[in-house]
Design an enzyme around this catalytic site. Structure first.
Site, PDB file in Angstrom:
ATOM      1  N   ASN A  93       2.670   6.202  -6.456  1.00  0.00           N
ATOM      2  CA  ASN A  93       2.193   7.323  -6.104  1.00  0.00           C
ATOM      3  C   ASN A  93       0.857   7.720  -6.605  1.00  0.00           C
ATOM      4  O   ASN A  93       0.680   7.562  -7.753  1.00  0.00           O
ATOM      5  CB  ASN A  93       3.108   8.468  -6.176  1.00  0.00           C
ATOM      6  CG  ASN A  93       4.648   8.134  -5.402  1.00  0.00           C
ATOM      7  OD1 ASN A  93       4.906   7.298  -4.651  1.00  0.00           O
ATOM      8  ND2 ASN A  93       5.700   8.713  -5.889  1.00  0.00           N
TER       9      ASN A  93
ATOM     10  N   GLY B 273      12.942   5.497  -4.381  1.00  0.00           N
ATOM     11  CA  GLY B 273      12.384   6.055  -3.276  1.00  0.00           C
ATOM     12  C   GLY B 273      11.012   5.110  -2.758  1.00  0.00           C
ATOM     13  O   GLY B 273       9.977   5.445  -2.680  1.00  0.00           O
TER      14      GLY B 273
ATOM     15  N   HIS C 209      -1.444   2.444  -7.893  1.00  0.00           N
ATOM     16  CA  HIS C 209      -2.358   2.591  -6.872  1.00  0.00           C
ATOM     17  C   HIS C 209      -3.459   3.591  -7.077  1.00  0.00           C
ATOM     18  O   HIS C 209      -3.954   4.183  -6.012  1.00  0.00           O
ATOM     19  CB  HIS C 209      -1.489   2.787  -5.495  1.00  0.00           C
ATOM     20  CG  HIS C 209      -0.587   1.661  -5.420  1.00  0.00           C
ATOM     21  ND1 HIS C 209       0.519   1.888  -4.440  1.00  0.00           N
ATOM     22  CD2 HIS C 209      -0.467   0.433  -5.842  1.00  0.00           C
ATOM     23  CE1 HIS C 209       1.298   0.677  -4.383  1.00  0.00           C
ATOM     24  NE2 HIS C 209       0.601  -0.365  -5.369  1.00  0.00           N
TER      25      HIS C 209
HETATM   26  C1  BJW Z   1      13.611   8.470  -0.367  1.00  0.00           C
HETATM   27  C2  BJW Z   1      13.658  10.137  -0.107  1.00  0.00           C
HETATM   28  C3  BJW Z   1      14.308  10.837  -1.065  1.00  0.00           C
HETATM   29  C4  BJW Z   1      12.599   9.188   1.556  1.00  0.00           C
HETATM   30  N1  BJW Z   1      14.929  10.179  -2.259  1.00  0.00           N
HETATM   31  N2  BJW Z   1      14.337   8.301  -1.339  1.00  0.00           N
HETATM   32  C5  BJW Z   1       2.797 -10.885  -2.209  1.00  0.00           C
HETATM   33  C6  BJW Z   1       3.437 -11.327  -0.954  1.00  0.00           C
HETATM   34  C7  BJW Z   1       2.959 -10.676   0.212  1.00  0.00           C
HETATM   35  C8  BJW Z   1       1.822  -9.826   0.319  1.00  0.00           C
HETATM   36  C9  BJW Z   1       1.065  -9.524  -0.945  1.00  0.00           C
HETATM   37  C10 BJW Z   1       1.920 -10.123  -2.173  1.00  0.00           C
HETATM   38  N3  BJW Z   1       0.948  -9.568  -2.939  1.00  0.00           N
HETATM   39  C11 BJW Z   1      -0.043  -8.933  -2.642  1.00  0.00           C
HETATM   40  C12 BJW Z   1       0.175  -8.881  -1.253  1.00  0.00           C
HETATM   41  C13 BJW Z   1      -0.762  -7.895  -0.337  1.00  0.00           C
HETATM   42  C14 BJW Z   1      -0.425  -6.605  -0.456  1.00  0.00           C
HETATM   43  C15 BJW Z   1       1.044  -6.399   0.281  1.00  0.00           C
HETATM   44  O1  BJW Z   1       1.662  -6.013  -0.612  1.00  0.00           O
HETATM   45  N4  BJW Z   1       1.149  -6.306   1.381  1.00  0.00           N
HETATM   46  C16 BJW Z   1       2.325  -6.064   1.971  1.00  0.00           C
HETATM   47  C17 BJW Z   1       2.144  -5.084   2.810  1.00  0.00           C
HETATM   48  C18 BJW Z   1       2.922  -7.404   2.529  1.00  0.00           C
HETATM   49  N5  BJW Z   1      -0.704  -5.896  -1.614  1.00  0.00           N
HETATM   50  C19 BJW Z   1      -2.020  -5.711  -2.107  1.00  0.00           C
HETATM   51  O2  BJW Z   1      -2.787  -5.843  -1.324  1.00  0.00           O
HETATM   52  C20 BJW Z   1      -2.110  -4.918  -3.398  1.00  0.00           C
HETATM   53  N6  BJW Z   1      -3.108  -5.456  -4.106  1.00  0.00           N
HETATM   54  C21 BJW Z   1      -2.925  -6.583  -4.666  1.00  0.00           C
HETATM   55  O3  BJW Z   1      -1.832  -7.413  -4.695  1.00  0.00           O
HETATM   56  O4  BJW Z   1      -4.110  -7.354  -5.355  1.00  0.00           O
HETATM   57  C22 BJW Z   1      -4.186  -8.654  -5.722  1.00  0.00           C
HETATM   58  C23 BJW Z   1      -5.544  -9.108  -5.871  1.00  0.00           C
HETATM   59  C24 BJW Z   1      -5.922  -9.653  -7.248  1.00  0.00           C
HETATM   60  C25 BJW Z   1      -7.136  -9.765  -7.493  1.00  0.00           C
HETATM   61  C26 BJW Z   1      -8.081  -9.316  -6.478  1.00  0.00           C
HETATM   62  C27 BJW Z   1      -7.694  -8.879  -5.459  1.00  0.00           C
HETATM   63  C28 BJW Z   1      -6.794  -8.859  -5.075  1.00  0.00           C
HETATM   64  C29 BJW Z   1      -2.425  -3.568  -3.277  1.00  0.00           C
HETATM   65  C30 BJW Z   1      -1.524  -2.571  -2.769  1.00  0.00           C
HETATM   66  C31 BJW Z   1      -1.981  -1.124  -2.621  1.00  0.00           C
HETATM   67  C32 BJW Z   1      -1.206  -0.518  -1.927  1.00  0.00           C
HETATM   68  N7  BJW Z   1      -1.837   0.821  -1.443  1.00  0.00           N
HETATM   69  C33 BJW Z   1      -0.994   1.842  -0.716  1.00  0.00           C
HETATM   70  C34 BJW Z   1      -2.128   2.864   0.021  1.00  0.00           C
HETATM   71  C35 BJW Z   1      -3.081   3.417  -1.222  1.00  0.00           C
HETATM   72  C36 BJW Z   1      -2.266   4.626  -1.614  1.00  0.00           C
HETATM   73  C37 BJW Z   1      -2.274   6.012  -0.844  1.00  0.00           C
HETATM   74  O5  BJW Z   1      -3.138   6.080   0.074  1.00  0.00           O
HETATM   75  O6  BJW Z   1      -1.362   6.661  -0.922  1.00  0.00           O
HETATM   76  O7  BJW Z   1      -0.083   2.494  -1.439  1.00  0.00           O
HETATM   77  S1  BJW Z   1      -0.059   1.063   0.524  1.00  0.00           S
HETATM   78  C38 BJW Z   1       1.207   2.329   0.507  1.00  0.00           C
HETATM   79  O8  BJW Z   1       2.615   1.707   0.412  1.00  0.00           O
HETATM   80  C39 BJW Z   1       0.747   3.136  -0.758  1.00  0.00           C
HETATM   81  C40 BJW Z   1       1.966   3.203  -1.549  1.00  0.00           C
HETATM   82  O9  BJW Z   1       2.158   3.444  -2.826  1.00  0.00           O
HETATM   83  C41 BJW Z   1       2.788   1.878  -1.177  1.00  0.00           C
HETATM   84  C42 BJW Z   1       4.396   1.779  -1.011  1.00  0.00           C
HETATM   85  O10 BJW Z   1       4.969   2.842  -0.370  1.00  0.00           O
HETATM   86  P1  BJW Z   1       6.279   3.328  -0.620  1.00  0.00           P
HETATM   87  O11 BJW Z   1       6.213   4.255  -2.171  1.00  0.00           O
HETATM   88  O12 BJW Z   1       7.309   2.414  -0.982  1.00  0.00           O
HETATM   89  O13 BJW Z   1       6.575   4.640   0.438  1.00  0.00           O
HETATM   90  P2  BJW Z   1       7.326   4.088   1.822  1.00  0.00           P
HETATM   91  O14 BJW Z   1       6.811   5.386   2.657  1.00  0.00           O
HETATM   92  O15 BJW Z   1       7.056   2.855   2.248  1.00  0.00           O
HETATM   93  O16 BJW Z   1       8.948   4.290   1.592  1.00  0.00           O
HETATM   94  C43 BJW Z   1       9.600   5.576   1.015  1.00  0.00           C
HETATM   95  C44 BJW Z   1      10.981   5.036   0.633  1.00  0.00           C
HETATM   96  O17 BJW Z   1      11.632   6.294   0.217  1.00  0.00           O
HETATM   97  C45 BJW Z   1      11.695   4.938   2.018  1.00  0.00           C
HETATM   98  O18 BJW Z   1      12.664   3.792   1.783  1.00  0.00           O
HETATM   99  C46 BJW Z   1      12.636   6.122   2.202  1.00  0.00           C
HETATM  100  O19 BJW Z   1      13.896   5.771   2.782  1.00  0.00           O
HETATM  101  C47 BJW Z   1      12.989   6.704   0.859  1.00  0.00           C
HETATM  102  N8  BJW Z   1      13.166   7.978   0.654  1.00  0.00           N
HETATM  103  N9  BJW Z   1      12.916  10.309   1.081  1.00  0.00           N
HETATM  104  C48 BJW Z   1      14.913   8.747  -2.151  1.00  0.00           C
HETATM  105  N10 BJW Z   1      14.379  12.315  -0.928  1.00  0.00           N
END
Ligand code: BJW
Length: 245
Positions: free
Chosen positions: A96, A191, A113
């Site tokens: 977050n 979460g 992040h």
């Molecule tokens: C509740 C609830 C309640 C609701 N109680 N629960 C390996 C495999 C495949 C792909 C990749 C890999 N390694 C890297 C990648 C690429 C990429 C990636 O992962 N892509 C996938 C989509 C496939 N990753 C990256 O690019 C990362 N960088 C990287 O690995 O760099 C390598 C590198 C090395 C050297 C040079 C260059 C590169 C960076 C990732 C950055 C992610 N950024 C974001 C956006 C920016 C932040 C912002 O603006 O806020 O971060 S993406 C977005 O998703 C955000 C979040 O932090 C992140 C995760 O989301 P999160 O927290 O899981 O939220 P939700 O909404 O998805 O889920 C919420 C959950 O809560 C749900 O399940 C609900 O049910 C639950 N819930 N209420 C409990 N009350």
């Protein structure tokens, strides 16, 4: 279901947007992953920023403005209490950017992040700086230091976008904690949809060192079967009683 800790347990918590949902912060993939009709993955990306920096700044400015009335909830506070018990046997890795863990009082926190309330220059080496401004102008904000030097450079939020590397040292600190904990590791993901790497890979890293893994989530996410134990429910109601005394 409760997590029983021993005197040698070392707890790594991974939090995602769900922990802040009960504070009123929308989860990342709410509304079908759209913000005003734009795919969030497009807005939160270097390509999206290069194409339309003003649109990206509107996205982050609206989120900054919304944070003004937001406070940590019982889930954030339960983790502060757990850290107070465990000290250096505890680490919190959060995806977050809302700053609510720090606001609640968490100290051993790794912000994977970045941080919503910080900006940095896209050009100069000025360190990232605290910035709570919700920019309202019809142009994206520029770096004041670069302007003093007679050149134009955009500011950007100090956030890790897709395809960008995590801040230096972040993964090292998490991996060192996992390695040194070994079989004493108790990994608790809270979460998070388990879609975004490298955070989504921490459950596999836990299994590799022989630790145990727990997931606390409102509903089973895509990677739920990777965990040893799954507790379904809202984080704010679940966390205060999750850890057995
Ligand atoms: C509740 C609830 C309640 C609701 N109680 N629960 C390996 C495999 C495949 C792909 C990749 C890999 N390694 C890297 C990648 C690429 C990429 C990636 O992962 N892509 C996938 C989509 C496939 N990753 C990256 O690019 C990362 N960088 C990287 O690995 O760099 C390598 C590198 C090395 C050297 C040079 C260059 C590169 C960076 C990732 C950055 C992610 N950024 C974001 C956006 C920016 C932040 C912002 O603006 O806020 O971060 S993406 C977005 O998703 C955000 C979040 O932090 C992140 C995760 O989301 P999160 O927290 O899981 O939220 P939700 O909404 O998805 O889920 C919420 C959950 O809560 C749900 O399940 C609900 O049910 C639950 N819930 N209420 C409990 N009350």
């Amino acid at each position: 279901m409760r997590i029983s800790l021993t005197p040698t347990s070392r707890v790594l918590v991974l939090s995602g947007a769900g922990i802040s949902a009960e504070s009123g912060v929308p989860t990342f993939r709410d509304a079908g992953g759209l913000w005003e009709g734009h795919a969030v993955e497009v807005v939160a990306s270097p390509e999206g920023f290069a194409n339309d920096p003003l649109l990206v700044w509107k996205f982050y400015s609206s989120r900054r403005a919304r944070m003004a009335d937001v406070v940590p909830n019982a889930g954030h506070h339960a983790l502060v209490a757990l850290e107070a018990e465990l000290g250096d046997r505890y680490l919190l890795a959060t995806q977050n950017v809302d700053g609510l863990h720090v606001a609640a009082g968490s100290q051993r926190v790794v912000e994977m992040h970045g941080t919503l309330m910080r900006s940095r220059c896209t050009r100069c080496d000025r360190p990232a700086f605290a910035d709570t401004t919700a920019y309202r102008d019809n142009v994206a904000p520029m770096c004041g230091r670069c302007r003093e030097r007679g050149r134009d450079a955009l500011l950007r939020p100090d956030i890790v976008w897709f395809g960008e590397a995590l801040p230096i040292g972040v993964l090292d600190r998490i991996e060192a904690f996992i390695t040194s904990a070994g079989r004493d590791l108790v990994f608790v993901a809270i979460g998070t949809s388990g879609l975004v790497y490298p955070a989504a890979g921490l459950v596999d890293a836990t299994r590799k060192v022989g630790g145990q893994s727990w997931l606390v989530n409102l509903e089973p996410p895509a990677n739920a079967t990777s965990f040893d134990h799954v507790v379904l429910g809202p984080a704010g109601a679940t966390l205060p009683t999750l850890f057995a005394p």
